[in-house]
Design an enzyme around this catalytic site. Structure first.
Site, short mmCIF file in Angstrom:
data_model
loop_
_atom_site.label_atom_id
_atom_site.label_comp_id
_atom_site.label_asym_id
_atom_site.label_seq_id
_atom_site.Cartn_x
_atom_site.Cartn_y
_atom_site.Cartn_z
N SER A 96 3.58 -76.12 37.38
CA SER A 96 4.17 -75.98 36.53
C SER A 96 5.40 -75.62 36.17
CB SER A 96 2.83 -75.62 35.04
OG SER A 96 3.26 -73.89 35.03
N LYS A 97 5.10 -76.00 34.69
CA LYS A 97 7.52 -75.62 34.22
C LYS A 97 7.79 -74.18 34.58
CE LYS A 97 9.24 -78.82 31.49
NZ LYS A 97 9.36 -79.73 30.51
N ARG A 98 6.30 -73.67 34.65
CA ARG A 98 6.46 -72.05 34.49
C ARG A 98 7.11 -71.66 36.15
NH1 ARG A 98 2.26 -69.41 35.71
NH2 ARG A 98 0.64 -70.60 35.85
#
Ligand code: GLU
Length: 469
Positions: A241-243
Site C-alpha cells: 500500500s502507499k504506506r
C-alpha cells in the site's frame, strides 16, 4: 528456429506508474531485450471514465526515467475498438459465439432463481443453442460459447498448471449490445495482432487468463506463453500500500535513486539469479529468465535499495551520473546547475559519487564544490571551528602558501602542524574540513584541497580564521 520474442507492457492509464507496474514492465523489457526480441507498449484505455491522458503521460515518463525503452509507437486499446468488434463477429460467423438477446432483467431473474434453488448463479443463456429463425429483431450481445464440461488448464510458467473447471466459466460477453467490445476480448485481440509471444504480468490477472483462453480457442489462435508473477508485498509481508512505498516511480526519482539501481532492485524483487544482488543491465538481460521468478510474493526492502544505490553510484559513469543528477534537480524543483558548477561537479564526481546512497547524499558530499566563498558552515562544522582550531588553521595557512600543491606535500605539511600540537591527523582534519566544506562530511581534505586548488583553499581557510566564532 523459434519465433522472435515479443513482450508487452499494458498499463491502464488510471494513475501513475507504481512500483508493481514498473517491475512488470522491467521483466518484460529484460525478457525481450535479452533475446533480441521486441518490447511493446499498449495503453489499456478502454475504461473511458477512469483513463486520463495525464496518467498515460505519467506512465510514459516513468518508463522513460527508468530507462525502459519500447519498440514502435504505444498502441491505444480504445482506438482499436472496431477491430475488436470485428473479431467478435468473426467468432459469431464461425459458430464459436452466439447472439444473446437476454435483457438485464432476465439475467437478474435467472440469478435470483438460481440463488433460491441453490444452483450456480453463472448465467446460462437460453440463446446458446437457439435456432436463429427464432431470433427476435432486438439488440443482442455476442457471447462466446464456452465449454461446459472438463477443465481449462492454464500452463503458467510461474504458477505451473492451473486448472479451472469449465462449469465455473460462463459464456462471457465479448461484444455488448451497444456494440462495444469488452476488455477481456480487447486484450486477446491486441496481444494476437501485436504478435505477443509472452504475457508476463501480475498474478491478479491469472483468472482472466482462463477466460481469455476462450477467445484464443474460438479464433484458433496460438496461445502466448503465460507467466503470472506474484505481486509485491510490503516489508511486513502485507499487500503493498502507499504506506509501504507503493508510490509512483517518479517519487523514487525525487527520493534521489538512480535509475540503474532501481532497475537492479526491481529485477531482484521476485526474480533471482543465484546469489547475485548487484548486477548491470547487460548481466540482467543475459540472465533474466522466467524460470528464475519466484512463486511467493517479494517484499519491498528499502535497505537493499539503498545498498544497491551506493554500489551503482560508485560504479556509475561520471558524465551519466551528472546528467541524471540534473534530472533529479529538475524533478525536485531545485535550481539547475550553472555551467561552472556543472564543470566543477564533473571534476569532483569520482570523489562524491562513491557509495552515495542517492543524489541527495551525493550533493551533500559535493557541497564543497557547489558553494562559493565565504563558505557558511552548518552547525556541526561551526562547532568544529572553535578558537583553538582556528588558531591552528591560522598557522597552517602560510605553510600551505609555499607548499607544492601535490598530495604528498600537502599531507606532510598538515601532519607536521598536527604533530606540533600533539594532535592526530584526524583531529586537525576536522576543522580543516569544516573550513573548506562548511560541513562535517565531505571527501577527504586532501582530495578537496587538490580539487579546489591553492588559491581557493587558502581563501577558505582565511575566511574561517577571521570569522567570528
Ligand atoms: N491493463 C492491465 C493492468 O494494468 C494489464 C493487463 C494485462 O497485462 O494483460 O493491470
Amino acid at each position: 528456429m523459434s519465433a522472435p520474442v515479443v513482450t508487452r507492457f499494458a498499463p491502464s492509464p488510471t494513475g501513475y506508474l507504481h512500483i508493481g507496474g514498473a517491475r512488470t514492465a522491467l521483466f518484460n523489457w529484460l525478457y525481450a531485450r535479452g533475446r533480441g526480441g521486441r518490447f511493446l507498449l499498449r495503453i489499456e484505455d478502454t475504461d473511458r471514465a477512469r483513463s486520463t491522458p495525464e496518467a498515460s503521460e505519467a506512465i510514459l515518463k516513468g518508463l522513460t526515467w527508468l530507462g525502459l525503452d519500447w519498440d514502435g509507437e504505444p498502441v491505444s486499446q480504445a482506438a482499436r475498438a472496431e477491430r475488436h468488434a470485428e473479431v467478435a463477429h468473426q467468432m459469431l460467423a464461425s459458430g464459436h459465439a452466439y447472439k444473446c438477446f437476454a435483457t438485464q432483467e432476465e439475467i437478474e431473474a435467472f440469478r435470483e432463481a438460481a440463488r433460491e434453488e441453490g444452483r450456480s448463479t453463472l448465467f446460462r443463456s437460453p440463446w446458446r443453442d437457439a435456432d436463429p429463425a427464432t431470433h427476435p429483431d432486438a439488440p443482442f450481445a455476442i457471447r462466446v460459447k464456452a465449454p461446459q464440461e472438463g477443465e481449462t488448464v492454464i500452463r503458467d510458467q510461474v504458477q505451473g498448471d492451473v486448472r479451472i473447471r469449465n462449469d465455473q466459466l460462463d459464456d462471457m460477453i465479448v461484444l455488448r449490445s451497444d456494440g462495444t467490445p469488452v476488455y477481456m476480448l480487447a486484450v486477446v485481440v491486441d496481444d494476437h495482432d501485436m504478435g505477443v509471444t509472452h504475457v508476463i504480468r501480475g498474478d491478479d490477472h491469472l483468472n482472466n487468463a482462463a477466460r481469455q483462453m476462450l477467445v484464443y480457442r474460438a479464433m484458433g489462435w496460438d496461445l502466448p506463453v503465460f507467466a503470472h508473477i506474484p505481486l509485491i508485498h510490503g516489508p511486513d509481508g502485507k499487500k503493498l500500500s502507499k504506506r509501504h512505498g507503493a508510490l509512483g516511480v517518479e517519487e523514487y526519482q525525487r527520493m534521489g535513486y538512480p535509475a540503474a539501481a532501481m532497475r537492479n532492485y526491481l529485477a531482484r524483487l521476485g526474480w533471482s539469479h543465484g546469489n547475485d544482488e548487484f548486477f548491470t543491465d547487460d548481466q540482467a538481460k543475459e540472465w533474466f529468465d522466467i524460470a528464475g521468478i519466484g512463486k511467493s510474493p517479494a517484499r519491498l526492502d528499502f535497505k537493499k535499495l539503498d545498498h544497491l544505490t551506493g554500489q551503482h553510484m560508485s560504479a556509475g559513469d561520471d558524465a551519466a551520473l551528472l546528467h541524471e543528477l540534473e534530472g533529479y534537480l529538475a524533478a525536485t524543483g531545485a535550481d539547475a546547475l550553472s555551467e561552472t558548477r556543472r564543470a566543477a561537479l564533473l571534476r569532483a564526481m569520482p570523489l562524491v559519487k562513491d557509495k552515495a546512497r542517492g543524489f541527495g547524499q551525493l550533493l551533500e558530499k559535493a557541497h564543497f564544490i557547489l558553494t562559493d566563498r565565504p563558505v557558511v558552515p552548518d552547525e556541526k562544522a561551526q562547532a568544529a571551528l572553535d578558537n583553538v582550531s582556528r588558531g591552528i588553521l591560522r598557522e597552517l595557512t602560510p605553510r600551505l602558501q609555499n607548499a607544492s600543491w601535490e598530495r604528498e606535500f600537502l599531507e606532510d605539511v598538515v601532519s607536521e602542524i598536527a604533530q606540533a600540537h600533539g594532535l592526530g591527523l584526524g583531529k586537525l582534519a576536522q576543522p580543516l574540513r569544516a573550513a573548506l566544506a562548511g560541513r562535517t562530511t565531505s571527501p577527504s581534505v586532501f582530495d578537496m584541497m587538490l580539487l579546489l586548488g591553492r588559491e581557493e583553499t587558502l581563501g577558505r581557510l582565511q575566511d574561517a580564521v577571521i570569522r567570528e566564532g
